[in-house]
Design an enzyme around this catalytic site. Structure first.
Site: not given
Ligand code: GGG
Length: 325
Positions: A119, A166, A198, A222, A226
């Site tokens: 990122y 990893k 993984d 991230d 999720d």
């Molecule tokens: N509220 C957080 C949001 O808008 N998440 C969408 C997203 O793509 N987040 C990527 C990240 O948390 O790095």
């Protein structure tokens, strides 16, 4: 004293859940909100997704509450995290009594590296056929995260942490990350174990009680958080805090949810829990606990939005939370 908090609703359901979190915060502390813009709509209007004024407000406030960004996420969230100097994204994923969860025994906290990995923005289109991405990992950022993790688990509640990486494939980058984190944990006498990310994904689905605090590189944090949202009842329940040395940015883990945006049915819980994390960060521990307890009470036996099997609107669910305060 009146607390000053910057709020950036962003796009989609961000515009619906942020006003609800503001109502909750106003119910428990004396606060002035400073509104700022960012996101897809602002970009369409002005050509920039994150106006300098918004960046500067986040960079000078003690705390900022952010909603969600859609297509412009990389132009909004990443610079905002930079504005607050955040090196860790704390993402608790906890199952609540009364919520239909795949794994009701889940109680995890992800500590996600927040500045680098894939990122860090080094992407290139080299030809019509080829694009590349440079993955950045520094010992210093890994050590900063590790030092925070050691501090985080220092109470009686936790017995060390697990690193998800990893390093068997990304030997140089995740190898550096793993080595730096292990070394800081050892220096601090903090128990640490490790798992390939993984394998973690499978093991956490089968039995989340094997894990507690998980320290991971940026993308892994991230994605895996999720995944954990799926175990506890959905993304509408996961809050987060982007913590820096002097300031912090709080945001729900979810994005803009374009499929339901504009209908007033988004689950406000993740943003309200993010606001509770913000209250704790600002020193309002009693008020933060009260908000967490009110959310818990409503999730246990109160009106809820459609994602949780109910038919309450965003506002009705928030009203119920406020009534419990
Ligand atoms: N509220 C957080 C949001 O808008 N998440 C969408 C997203 O793509 N987040 C990527 C990240 O948390 O790095």
């Amino acid at each position: 004293m009146t607390e000053e908090i910057v709020v950036i609703p962003g796009d989609g359901i961000g515009k619906e859940v942020i006003p609800e979190a503001k109502r909750v915060v106003e119910s428990v502390i004396d606060v002035t909100f400073i509104e700022a813009d960012a996101g897809d709509a602002v970009k369409e209007e002005t050509g920039t997704a994150l106006p300098q004024e918004t960046y500067d407000l986040a960079a000078s406030a003690d705390a900022t509450l952010f909603g969600a960004a859609g297509e412009t996420a990389a132009d909004v969230i990443l610079p905002l995290r930079d504005a607050v100097g955040s090196f860790v994204n704390i993402r608790p994923a906890k199952a609540y009594p009364g919520v239909d969860a795949l794994r009701p025994e889940t109680d995890l906290v992800f500590l996600r590296e927040n500045t680098e990995g894939v990122y860090s923005g080094h992407e290139d289109r080299l030809s019509d056929d080829l694009s590349t991405l440079t993955r950045v990992v520094t010992t210093s950022a890994s050590e900063a995260l590790a030092a925070f993790a050691c501090d985080y688990v220092s109470g009686e509640e936790h017995d060390g942490f697990t690193i998800a990486h990893k390093a068997n494939v990304m030997r140089e980058t995740d190898g550096r990350f793993r080595d730096a984190v292990v070394s800081v944990a050892k220096e601090n006498d903090v128990p640490v174990d490790e798992v390939l990310m993984d394998a973690f994904a499978t093991r956490v689905c089968l039995d989340p009680t094997q894990f507690d605090v998980i320290v991971c590189p940026n993308l892994a944090g991230d994605v895996l958080s999720d995944l954990a949202a799926g175990l506890v009842g959905g993304l509408g329940l996961l809050p987060s805090a982007n913590v820096g040395t002097d300031r912090a940015l709080f945001e729900p883990v979810h994005g803009t949810a374009p499929d339901i945006a504009g209908n007033g049915i988004a689950n406000p819980t993740a943003t309200i829990l993010s606001a509770a994390m913000m209250l704790e960060y600002l020193g309002y521990e009693t008020e933060s606990n009260a908000v967490n307890d009110a959310v818990e009470a409503v999730l246990s036996d109160g009106p809820r939005t459609g994602d949780l099997g109910g038919n309450a609107t965003t506002t009705e669910m928030t009203d119920a939370i406020i009534n419990h305060l």
